[in-house]
Each structure stands twice: as C-alpha cells, then as structure tokens.
Design an enzyme around this catalytic site. Structure first.
Site, PDB file in Angstrom:
ATOM      1  CE  LYS A 205      -3.572   2.124   2.897  1.00  0.00           C
ATOM      2  NZ  LYS A 205      -4.503   1.923   4.014  1.00  0.00           N
ATOM      3  CG  HIS A 383      -3.654 -36.792  15.531  1.00  0.00           C
ATOM      4  ND1 HIS A 383      -3.648 -38.132  15.840  1.00  0.00           N
ATOM      5  CD2 HIS A 383      -4.755 -36.589  14.763  1.00  0.00           C
ATOM      6  CE1 HIS A 383      -4.685 -38.718  15.264  1.00  0.00           C
ATOM      7  NE2 HIS A 383      -5.373 -37.795  14.610  1.00  0.00           N
TER       8      HIS A 383
HETATM    9  C1  G6Q Z   1      -2.501  -4.099   8.185  1.00  0.00           C
HETATM   10  C2  G6Q Z   1      -1.278  -3.403   8.487  1.00  0.00           C
HETATM   11  C3  G6Q Z   1      -0.019  -4.049   7.959  1.00  0.00           C
HETATM   12  C4  G6Q Z   1       0.320  -3.736   6.501  1.00  0.00           C
HETATM   13  C5  G6Q Z   1       1.767  -4.156   6.245  1.00  0.00           C
HETATM   14  C6  G6Q Z   1       2.190  -3.931   4.825  1.00  0.00           C
HETATM   15  O1  G6Q Z   1      -3.601  -3.722   8.461  1.00  0.00           O
HETATM   16  O2  G6Q Z   1      -1.414  -2.085   8.129  1.00  0.00           O
HETATM   17  O3  G6Q Z   1      -0.019  -5.433   8.125  1.00  0.00           O
HETATM   18  O4  G6Q Z   1      -0.555  -4.373   5.642  1.00  0.00           O
HETATM   19  O5  G6Q Z   1       2.603  -3.461   7.112  1.00  0.00           O
HETATM   20  O6  G6Q Z   1       2.086  -2.591   4.486  1.00  0.00           O
HETATM   21  P1  G6Q Z   1       2.230  -2.117   3.002  1.00  0.00           P
HETATM   22  O7  G6Q Z   1       1.117  -2.709   2.214  1.00  0.00           O
HETATM   23  O8  G6Q Z   1       2.159  -0.620   3.031  1.00  0.00           O
HETATM   24  O9  G6Q Z   1       3.558  -2.616   2.520  1.00  0.00           O
END
Ligand code: G6Q
Length: 540
Positions: A205, A383
């Site tokens: 993201k 198990h």
């Molecule tokens: C999830 C968090 C976290 C995030 C990762 C990856 O809700 O915000 O797990 O998804 O840190 O972040 P990026 O997608 O920005 O690399």
C-alpha cells in the site's frame, strides 16, 4: 463512561453465576428446541451456536449490551464512509470494495464505487492476458509462476485465499508468497522457478515497507541477472499500491500498477487490488463471485436483527467469554486443508484490530479486549493440541468450520473428516463423566485421567462447499465480527500503532550493525550486548 458502568454490562455480570452453575448437558436436556433455536443462516453459511455456554437469555442480554453501545449507529457510520478510524483520520470502507456497480458511496463528496470497478476491470483484463498467454515474459515465454512480494495485510489475505481457492486455479500455474525479510524466504520461493516464466507482484500500500522493498529489489536483481537485460523488468513486475511516485521510482511503469485507496486498511484489503494474485489464480468471473460472497454477508450484517445476525452473534459470544467467563484465547479450527492459512489470516485481522489497551478517546481500558487467536486445520490439530482443549485448565472457545461437499471426493475421506469435526465438538461439549468411565470397567486409578469434564464451548460453521463466494462470505463474517467487538470494547479496530516502535528501533539497529566503526550504543545493557555479539560473529 466505562463499559463496566453500563446497566447492560452489570446485567451480564449478574447473569454469569447462573451459567457457571449449569452445564451444556443440562441446558440441552432442559430445552429440546435449543439446537434449532440457536442455529442461524446467512450468505451460504449455517452457524450452530447451541454448544456455547449461553442461553437464549444470555443472548438477549448480550444484544442489550450491543444496543447500549449504539452498535446500529456505528454500523451505519462505517457503511456511510464516516471517518471512524479517528487516530488516522480515515474512513473505513472495505465494504465499498464489494459494492455493486451503480451503488453510491461517498467519501468527501466523491462516489468511490466507479473507481473500485475501474480497477477491478483492469485487474480482470490483465489477469485474462496473463492466463491466456497474451501477456508474455521478456523472452516471449508464457507466465507460469506468480510471486507476490508483500507482508502483513499485503500477504496474509492473498496467500490464504490463493491457497483456499487452489482448486479453481489452472494446474500449470504456481503461486508463491514471499513476505519475510529473511532472505531464505525469497531464495526458497524462486529456487525452482524459471525467471523467464515468472511474474512478480510487488504488493505494498505504502510502497515503503522495509521487507517488501528489500524483497522487491532482490527479485529485480535476480531477474535481471538471470535474463541479462534490465528491460526485462517491464514484463515481469507489476505493482499493487496507493503510491504511484514510489512505484515509478522503483522502475515499474505505473501503467502496470493497480491502485487502491487510503480508506482500505491492509488487513481488510484482500478484496481490493491486493487480491491480484487471487484474481490471477481464479480469473475475473470467479473473483466477482468472491466479491459477491462478501457482499451477501455485508447485506446480512446490515439488515438482520442482532440476535439472528451471524457476525454479531459470534462477536457477542466472544465478548461473553473474554469479559465475563475469563477466556484469554479463541481457537479457529477449519476442517478443510485448503483453509490451512485461515487461522494465520484471522490472527492478523483480529489481533491487530482489537489488540488495544485504550478506548477511542485514549482512556485506559478497564475491560479485557481482543483475545489471542490461534488454530490449525482439523484433523491435524487433534493429534497436537486438542488434549489441552479437552482436559487442560484453560477455557478455549472454538470455531469449527467445515463443508458438506468435498472438492476432492476421494473414497470416504470427507465423511471421516466431517465425522471428526462433529465428534470433537460433541466431546468438548458433553465430555464423559467419571461414572461413565467407571461403567466401562476402567481401573479406579485411571478414572480421573480418562474423564472428560465437557462444558467446553464451540460454534460450528457449515457451508455446502468451499467456493469463491463462500470464502468471501466467511472473510466478511470475521471482518464484521471483529468490528462489532471493537464497538463493544470501544477501541479503534482500524489502527495499529503497536507495530511502530519496533520498526523505528530496527532501523536504528540496522544502521548500528552496518556501521564500519564500532558504534556508540545507547540501548539497554542487554540489547547493547546482543548487538555487539552479533557484530562480532558477523565479522568473524
Ligand atoms: C494491516 C497493516 C499491515 C500492513 C503491512 C504492509 O492492516 O497495516 O499489516 O498491511 O505493514 O504494508 P504495506 O502494504 O504498506 O507494505
């Protein structure tokens, strides 16, 4: 006002002794309609919660708590696009990701639904080209391997779903997920892959995450070294991100970038472009079925009365165990090998959302919030750790998940699998008394060891078959469950400040480790000594 001061909270506290004084055996004996009354259905799933340490009166009191904390208004605020993630000042609109074309959801006056469908259409068109062979690698070979580089929310959801829906993917395609900054993860993932047939999805993201960017650079180096041409990156790398600037800086053409929005939280993003690997695996039509499954659960969540509402009932029972009966963990036990990664996925969804210690306004909580979530597929878990579930000293409420129809009907495998699911839930709930054990002729000394106390609660969730739609509905079920619990506990389920401190310290320590000159370390004595020991070992 503390949750503890609510009359509805006090009523549950007052009700607790009545439940502690009874047993599931007694509850079933006194209420022949119990199993039927405590079974509800939605979006292809049936939830039987009759083996829970609760009566219809308990449920009514829990629903009164939901009303007292204004759950209805909070649900409406989320679906309306209010900025309910207050510490990050963001709307929380994963529900818009599965809204049908034509629906209107406004963020700051702009309808976000057309943008959602535009990205979905581009993803589907891209996946169709890759799957048909219209998109070829740099040397003209078809893409057979898809490697997702991402971590946390950009890994767990797509990894879980791609595995869960493997049955629907072309047998000749391989899907791998590299998340860890440990180089072994990348090395092992590509070890048997031909770079000419490999497509990397850099899924981040922010496009600034240390692990993902480190893996992406290593992947780029690997590909360019193997194919001997830097221009190869264009055909072997695409990005999933909200950060076009960083994507371009990395060297990926933004024409090959699939975007999403700041109102999609990482752990709520598998139905956004973050699910590109899933779409590549199952194709565009099935991905839309997957989204329709989410949507069906969303509609149920919004419309059903709370006492017949799957996410709400699961959430309230979780609150009951956590805050009134003292359970500190919750087990999720999918009786389906394809759902192998579901507990890991759920761990993040639940624990990162509700592992909080202050309320939305920053006051220290005086009630228990999110439990530890864990689990493994059945029958394997039986198990391993089921001993503790049956005879240990911890109360561990369990969710059993299963499907009536197998995707791989081989002999009597599926009947045996499901027999085990039903048997475990029955054994946990009803146990075996000392008298019953004695009546079997067991030696007196062994009777305590062979007695099962029972009264160990579980829910059973059944669907006809594992499909994109039932998987989507299952994910939405738990997303909304987590949301409801966050409302009851009055925490912000959509931030994750608790992951920050370690990241900051790691950046500093990485600098200290890399420095040529002996660094002046200003950590505590233990951390200083560990860093020195590591530097020494590393330099030989
Ligand atoms: C999830 C968090 C976290 C995030 C990762 C990856 O809700 O915000 O797990 O998804 O840190 O972040 P990026 O997608 O920005 O690399």
């Amino acid at each position: 006002m503390s949750r503890r001061d609510l009359p509805a909270w006090k009523a549950l506290e007052a009700h607790r002794p009545a439940i502690e004084a009874t047993t599931l055996r007694a509850l079933f004996a006194s209420d022949p309609a119990r199993a039927d009354a405590m079974t509800i259905e939605a979006a292809g799933w049936t939830l039987d919660f009759s083996k829970q340490l609760a009566t219809r009166e308990t449920l009514a009191k829990l629903v009164a708590l939901a009303d007292a904390v204004d759950l209805r208004a909070r649900i409406d605020a989320m679906f309306r696009g209010d900025r309910i993630n207050t510490t990050e000042d963001r709307a929380v609109l994963h529900v818009a990701l599965r809204a049908p074309r034509g629906e209107k959801i406004l963020v700051d006056g702009t309808d976000v639904v057309p943008g959602v469908h535009e990205v979905l259409d581009r993803m589907a068109a891209f996946a169709a080209r890759v799957r048909s062979g219209a998109w070829l690698g740099h040397t003209g070979r078809r893409i057979r391997n898809v490697v997702n580089l991402g971590i946390g929310g950009s890994d767990l959801g797509p990894a879980m779903c791609t595995e869960a829906l493997r049955h629907y993917a072309p047998a000749e395609m391989r899907f791998r997920f590299v998340s860890n900054v440990d180089g072994s993860d990348f090395a092992e993932a590509v070890r048997d892959l031909d770079p000419a047939e490999t497509l990397f999805l850099v899924c981040s993201k922010t496009f600034t995450t240390l692990e993902t960017l480190t893996n992406a650079r290593t992947a780029r180096d690997w590909l360019v070294a193997k194919l001997g041409d830097a221009a190869a990156v264009a055909k072997h790398f695409v990005a999933v991100s909200t950060n076009a600037g960083e994507v371009a800086k990395f060297g990926i053409d933004t024409a090959n970038m699939f975007g999403f929005w700041d109102w999609v939280g990482g752990r709520y993003s598998v139905d956004s472009a973050v699910g590109l690997s899933v779409l590549l695996a199952i194709g565009g039509d099935r991905f839309r079925e997957f989204l329709a499954g989410f949507r069906a659960m969303d509609e149920h969540f919004r419309a059903a009365p709370f006492d017949r509402n799957l996410p709400v009932v699961l959430a309230l029972l979780g609150v009951w165990y956590r805050d009134f009966l003292g359970a500190s963990s919750h087990a999720v036990l999918p009786y389906d090998q394809y759902l192998r990664r579901f507990p890991a996925y759920l761990q993040q969804l639940d624990m990162e959302s509700n592992g909080k210690r202050v309320t939305r306004d920053g006051t220290l909580l005086d009630v228990a919030s999110g439990p530890i979530v864990w689990g493994e597929p059945g029958t394997n878990g039986q198990h391993a750790f089921f001993q503790l579930l049956h005879q240990g000293t911890e109360l561990v409420p369990c969710d059993f998940l299963g499907f009536c129809t197998s995707l791989n009907p081989l002999g009597d495998h599926h009947d045996l699998l499901m027999a085990n699911l039903f048997a475990q839930a029955e054994a946990l709930a009803f146990g075996k008394t000392a008298e019953e054990v004695a009546a079997e002729g067991v030696a007196a000394a062994l009777i305590p060891h062979r007695t099962f106390p029972g009264n160990r609660p579980s829910s059973t969730l059944l669907a006809d078959r594992l499909t994109p739609a039932t998987l989507g509905a299952l994910i939405a079920l738990y997303e909304h469950k987590v949301f409801v619990q966050g409302v009851v506990w009055d925490v912000n389920s959509f931030d994750q400040w608790g992951v920050e401190l370690g990241k900051v310290l790691a950046t500093q320590i990485a600098r200290e480790i890399a420095s040529d000159a002996e660094p002046a370390l200003a950590h505590d004595a233990s951390t200083n000594a560990l860093i020195r020991r590591y530097r020494h070992a590393r330099r030989g």
